[in-house]
Design an enzyme around this catalytic site. Structure first.
Site, PDB file in Angstrom:
ATOM      1  N   HIS A   1       7.427  66.217   1.463  1.00  0.00           N
ATOM      2  CA  HIS A   1       6.050  65.754   1.649  1.00  0.00           C
ATOM      3  C   HIS A   1       5.245  65.783   0.357  1.00  0.00           C
ATOM      4  CE1 HIS A   1       7.390  67.064   5.685  1.00  0.00           C
ATOM      5  NE2 HIS A   1       6.755  65.975   6.060  1.00  0.00           N
TER       6      HIS A   1
ATOM      7  N   GLU B   1       6.682  58.501  12.076  1.00  0.00           N
ATOM      8  CA  GLU B   1       7.801  59.157  12.770  1.00  0.00           C
ATOM      9  C   GLU B   1       8.900  58.152  13.132  1.00  0.00           C
ATOM     10  OE1 GLU B   1       7.759  62.110  12.331  1.00  0.00           O
ATOM     11  OE2 GLU B   1       5.629  62.537  12.129  1.00  0.00           O
TER      12      GLU B   1
HETATM   13  N1  ASN Z   1       5.457  65.332  10.727  1.00  0.00           N
HETATM   14  C1  ASN Z   1       6.445  65.753   9.786  1.00  0.00           C
HETATM   15  C2  ASN Z   1       7.156  64.545   9.245  1.00  0.00           C
HETATM   16  O1  ASN Z   1       7.493  63.638   9.977  1.00  0.00           O
HETATM   17  C3  ASN Z   1       7.417  66.667  10.384  1.00  0.00           C
HETATM   18  C4  ASN Z   1       8.321  67.190   9.326  1.00  0.00           C
HETATM   19  O2  ASN Z   1       7.959  68.052   8.578  1.00  0.00           O
HETATM   20  N2  ASN Z   1       9.509  66.642   9.221  1.00  0.00           N
HETATM   21  O3  ASN Z   1       7.407  64.472   8.084  1.00  0.00           O
HETATM   22 ZN    ZN Z   2       7.848  62.574   7.749  1.00  0.00          ZN
END
Ligand code: ASN
Ligand code: ZN
Length: 312
Positions: free
Chosen positions: A234, A139
């Site tokens: 992701h 983060e």
């Molecule tokens: N925990 C996720 C990330 O930091 C939150 C998101 O989907 N942006 O990627």
């Molecule tokens: Zn992230």
């Protein structure tokens, strides 16, 4: 006596010399210690109002998430300073702000452009998100990316953005454990998996060494293809994650010393390029691997082969 008179004259001469000549500044015997940026922690008390109520002395709180958010934020700042001489998220001593106990059983953590926020998890799928050192560094690295290349959160840049957070998240976890690359597990989120997830065979959110692993909750592509940028960041982070793993593995030793230095420099030494493509980023690391380690061709060869292996 004559001897004493001679000494007095010598002394007077020295005094005159000292008066006439400016004294050289004594050299500072050692560099002043770096002062880490401050870390502030807020408690949302299970609401979604940010930042919540500030906690006094979070470092000595009996509340796990409060204490961990404080301690690990400071550790991430120390990681960036000790290894890359970066002073906080913005490179300018910015105070690290974290909010914990966000929402009710909230199953995520995020950087909102100004601060970190951590949910407690539902205790089944996910545990409290501050239990993951890699999650905390992930983060915070979103903040580093925002203040450096400024990668967008969509397209190929989005995948690179997510990958930077996983790369430095994993690197930070390895650094805290003083692990060499061969001893690291290269998993993201291994420490926040709840009992239900484990029961289903999930050991992590993502596996940098094996993006397609069925033990990852979110398996990713492990090879680049045109159009990968249409995926959620992701997922498109799979190939660049694997490239970092392969480069670090081929170089050996500690990931933060050579591969980490190349990736860090690629991320932070250019004007913002929000729409950077994966091949452009790969080219930057290929070039930097030579300019940063001119006498160590292993580094360039490892970086070059790693990107080639993932189709970049
Ligand atoms: N925990 C996720 C990330 O930091 C939150 C998101 O989907 N942006 O990627
Ligand atoms: Zn992230």
């Amino acid at each position: 006596s004559g001897q004493i008179r001679a000494l007095r004259q010598q002394n007077a001469a020295l005094t005159l010399t000292a008066l006439r000549l400016p004294l050289p500044r004594p050299p500072i015997p050692f560099p002043l210690p770096h002062v880490l940026p401050a870390a502030h922690v807020f408690d949302c008390h299970h609401t979604t109002a940010l930042p919540g109520v500030q906690v006094a002395n979070p470092g000595s709180s009996p509340d796990g998430p409060i204490k961990r958010a404080y301690v690990e934020s400071e550790n991430v700042a120390k990681f960036y300073w000790d290894n890359f001489k970066r002073d906080s998220i913005d490179g300018n001593h910015m105070t690290l702000v974290s909010s914990v106990h966000y929402g009710v059983k909230y199953n995520n953590a995020f950087w909102n452009g100004a601060q970190m926020t951590y949910g407690d998890g539902d205790g089944q799928i996910f545990l409290d998100f501050t239990l993951g050192e890699d999650v905390i560094a992930h983060e915070l690295t979103h903040g580093v990316t925002q203040h450096s290349l400024g990668l967008a959160y969509s397209g190929e840049a989005g995948g690179l953005n997510e990958s930077m957070s996983d790369v430095f998240g994993s690197m930070f976890r390895q650094w805290e454990k003083k692990q060499v690359v061969t001893k690291a597990d290269w998993l993201i989120g291994a420490d926040i998996m709840g009992p239900l997830s484990k029961q289903k065979g999930f050991t992590c959110l993502r596996d940098m060494a094996s993006p397609k692993s069925p033990h990852a909750m979110a398996p990713q592509p492990d090879h680049y293809y045109p159009g990968i940028g249409n995926l959620d960041p992701h997922y498109s982070s799979g190939p660049p994650n694997l490239a970092f793993y392969k480069a670090a593995q081929a170089i050996g030793g500690h990931s933060w010393e050579k591969a980490g230095k190349v990736w860090y420099t690629a991320l932070t030494t250019a004007p913002p390029m929000p729409n950077m493509t994966m091949s452009k980023f790969a080219a930057r690391t290929r070039k930097l691997s030579t300019s940063l380690f001119p006498n160590d061709p292993t580094v360039h060869n490892a970086v070059d082969a790693a990107w080639t292996a993932v189709g970049l």
